[in-house]
Design a protein around this motif. Structure first.
Motif, mmCIF file in Angstrom:
data_model
loop_
_atom_site.group_PDB
_atom_site.id
_atom_site.type_symbol
_atom_site.label_atom_id
_atom_site.label_comp_id
_atom_site.label_asym_id
_atom_site.label_seq_id
_atom_site.Cartn_x
_atom_site.Cartn_y
_atom_site.Cartn_z
ATOM 1 N N MET A 1 0.449 -1.377 -0.303
ATOM 2 C CA MET A 1 -0.096 0.004 -0.197
ATOM 3 C C MET A 1 1.099 1.112 -0.255
ATOM 4 O O MET A 1 1.173 1.371 0.554
ATOM 5 C CB MET A 1 -1.164 0.093 0.889
ATOM 6 N N GLU A 2 0.650 2.277 -1.140
ATOM 7 C CA GLU A 2 1.607 3.343 -1.224
ATOM 8 C C GLU A 2 0.572 4.644 0.344
ATOM 9 O O GLU A 2 -0.190 4.770 0.514
ATOM 10 C CB GLU A 2 1.135 4.526 -2.423
ATOM 11 N N ARG A 3 2.134 4.956 0.700
ATOM 12 C CA ARG A 3 2.310 5.088 2.251
ATOM 13 C C ARG A 3 1.696 6.984 1.838
ATOM 14 O O ARG A 3 1.884 7.726 0.817
ATOM 15 C CB ARG A 3 3.263 5.227 3.063
ATOM 16 N N LEU A 4 0.864 7.976 2.645
ATOM 17 C CA LEU A 4 0.669 9.045 2.693
ATOM 18 C C LEU A 4 1.615 9.318 2.813
ATOM 19 O O LEU A 4 2.242 9.803 3.728
ATOM 20 C CB LEU A 4 -1.002 9.471 2.872
ATOM 21 N N ASP A 5 1.554 10.792 2.183
ATOM 22 C CA ASP A 5 2.456 11.856 2.779
ATOM 23 C C ASP A 5 2.086 13.381 3.280
ATOM 24 O O ASP A 5 2.510 13.948 3.159
ATOM 25 C CB ASP A 5 3.652 12.566 1.793
ATOM 26 N N LEU A 6 1.359 12.353 4.565
ATOM 27 C CA LEU A 6 0.947 13.701 5.961
ATOM 28 C C LEU A 6 2.319 14.066 6.932
ATOM 29 O O LEU A 6 3.637 13.413 6.982
ATOM 30 C CB LEU A 6 0.272 13.335 6.274
ATOM 31 N N PRO A 7 2.194 15.757 7.100
ATOM 32 C CA PRO A 7 3.191 15.608 7.648
ATOM 33 C C PRO A 7 2.943 15.344 9.275
ATOM 34 O O PRO A 7 1.814 14.841 9.855
ATOM 35 C CB PRO A 7 3.864 17.526 8.301
ATOM 36 N N GLU A 8 4.201 14.993 10.353
ATOM 37 C CA GLU A 8 3.937 15.019 11.469
ATOM 38 C C GLU A 8 3.064 15.585 12.792
ATOM 39 O O GLU A 8 3.271 15.793 13.550
ATOM 40 C CB GLU A 8 5.157 14.122 12.574
ATOM 41 N N ARG A 9 3.739 16.800 12.214
ATOM 42 C CA ARG A 9 3.557 18.351 13.291
ATOM 43 C C ARG A 9 2.653 19.053 11.381
ATOM 44 O O ARG A 9 3.126 19.180 10.872
ATOM 45 C CB ARG A 9 4.448 18.849 13.275
ATOM 46 N N ALA A 10 1.505 20.164 12.636
ATOM 47 C CA ALA A 10 1.489 20.988 11.569
ATOM 48 C C ALA A 10 0.441 22.759 12.610
ATOM 49 O O ALA A 10 0.275 21.977 13.014
ATOM 50 C CB ALA A 10 0.339 20.998 10.379
ATOM 51 N N GLU A 11 0.648 23.400 11.783
ATOM 52 C CA GLU A 11 0.080 24.635 12.658
ATOM 53 C C GLU A 11 -1.257 25.112 11.160
ATOM 54 O O GLU A 11 -1.080 25.344 10.034
ATOM 55 C CB GLU A 11 0.707 25.630 12.915
ATOM 56 N N THR A 12 -2.586 25.264 11.924
ATOM 57 C CA THR A 12 -3.404 26.402 11.202
ATOM 58 C C THR A 12 -3.331 27.577 11.911
ATOM 59 O O THR A 12 -2.590 27.626 12.593
ATOM 60 C CB THR A 12 -4.776 25.491 11.506
ATOM 61 N N GLU A 13 -4.307 28.230 11.583
ATOM 62 C CA GLU A 13 -4.273 29.592 12.490
ATOM 63 C C GLU A 13 -4.316 29.821 14.166
ATOM 64 O O GLU A 13 -3.987 30.416 14.405
ATOM 65 C CB GLU A 13 -5.215 30.435 11.926
ATOM 66 N N ARG A 14 -5.699 29.048 14.326
ATOM 67 C CA ARG A 14 -5.392 28.762 16.495
ATOM 68 C C ARG A 14 -5.215 27.563 16.727
ATOM 69 O O ARG A 14 -5.090 27.223 17.124
ATOM 70 C CB ARG A 14 -6.688 28.914 16.201
ATOM 71 N N LEU A 15 -5.069 26.115 15.556
ATOM 72 C CA LEU A 15 -4.147 25.115 16.036
ATOM 73 C C LEU A 15 -2.675 24.377 15.846
ATOM 74 O O LEU A 15 -2.526 24.382 15.373
ATOM 75 C CB LEU A 15 -6.025 23.495 15.467
ATOM 76 N N LEU A 16 -2.578 23.632 16.361
ATOM 77 C CA LEU A 16 -1.451 22.758 16.282
ATOM 78 C C LEU A 16 -1.851 21.032 16.669
ATOM 79 O O LEU A 16 -2.947 20.792 17.548
ATOM 80 C CB LEU A 16 -0.314 23.045 17.697
ATOM 81 N N LEU A 17 -1.563 20.509 15.417
ATOM 82 C CA LEU A 17 -1.635 19.389 14.971
ATOM 83 C C LEU A 17 -0.488 18.031 15.020
ATOM 84 O O LEU A 17 0.387 18.719 14.341
ATOM 85 C CB LEU A 17 -2.280 18.649 13.455
ATOM 86 N N GLN A 18 -0.427 17.794 15.436
ATOM 87 C CA GLN A 18 0.848 16.510 15.737
ATOM 88 C C GLN A 18 0.456 14.989 16.365
ATOM 89 O O GLN A 18 -0.871 14.910 16.641
ATOM 90 C CB GLN A 18 1.199 16.731 17.493
ATOM 91 N N ARG A 19 1.320 14.151 15.467
ATOM 92 C CA ARG A 19 0.554 12.805 15.610
ATOM 93 C C ARG A 19 1.243 12.799 16.857
ATOM 94 O O ARG A 19 1.520 12.698 17.668
ATOM 95 C CB ARG A 19 2.621 12.283 14.539
#
Length: 180
Positions: free
Chosen positions: A1-19
């Motif tokens: 299966m092909e892996r998705l190239d998603l970041p382990e960490r990202a930011e939006t205007e108000r949010l921090l998303l992290q694996r």
């Protein structure tokens, strides 16, 4: 299966998303996983102990490694406080996603902001050909979030899914889609 190239960490205007990390267990448990109000519409049982949360984190870690599940914590950038999580399950380019938030953080636009970020990331993946999610037809707030994030209703499915936290009785669902 092909892996998705998603970041382990990202930011939006108000949010921090992290694996998701094992260190998140207590925050996950106390923020939303142990709260019946928050888990009413999810497919997994309300966590009764940190052991349940640790078992989920083992699954999430293995899923990320295998390229089948990409789960993120969602924190407020302003304080670092965890408020929820969002994740995408990859089945060979067909992606289903879901999210959950602390009831204290409902109706503030955080779910919409996180969904918009995830939809953008998923549409950038060359192998992704379908993005969808199911919601309990009674979950009007989530349906609104999905529409704001650019998804459209594809079908209404009668008695489609049993929700363990709603006495396991079959419920009508709405299938939402975003075609990249």
């Amino acid at each position: 299966m092909e892996r998705l190239d998603l970041p382990e960490r990202a930011e939006t205007e108000r949010l921090l998303l992290q694996r998701l990390r094992y260190e998140d267990a207590e925050e996950i448990f106390y923020t939303y996983a142990s709260k019946p109000q928050a888990t009413r519409y999810v497919s997994w049982p309300t966590h009764q102990s940190i052991n349940d949360t640790n078992a989920f984190l083992r699954y999430a870690s293995a899923g990320w490694q295998a390229g089948t599940d990409y789960s993120y914590s969602i924190r407020l950038k302003s304080s670092g406080k965890m408020i929820g999580s969002i994740g995408a399950m990859n089945d060979g380019g067909k992606v289903q996603f879901g999210y959950i938030f602390s009831p204290a953080c409902w109706n503030k636009g955080y779910a919409t902001e996180a969904c918009i970020w995830l939809m953008k990331q998923l549409t950038l993946q060359p192998s992704v050909y379908r993005i969808c999610t199911l919601v309990d037809a009674e979950n009007v707030a989530s349906a609104r979030v999905l529409q704001k994030a650019g998804l459209t209703e594809e079908a209404r499915l009668s008695q489609w899914m049993r929700f363990i936290n709603q006495h396991n009785k079959p419920k009508d669902c709405i299938l939402f889609k975003l075609i990249p």
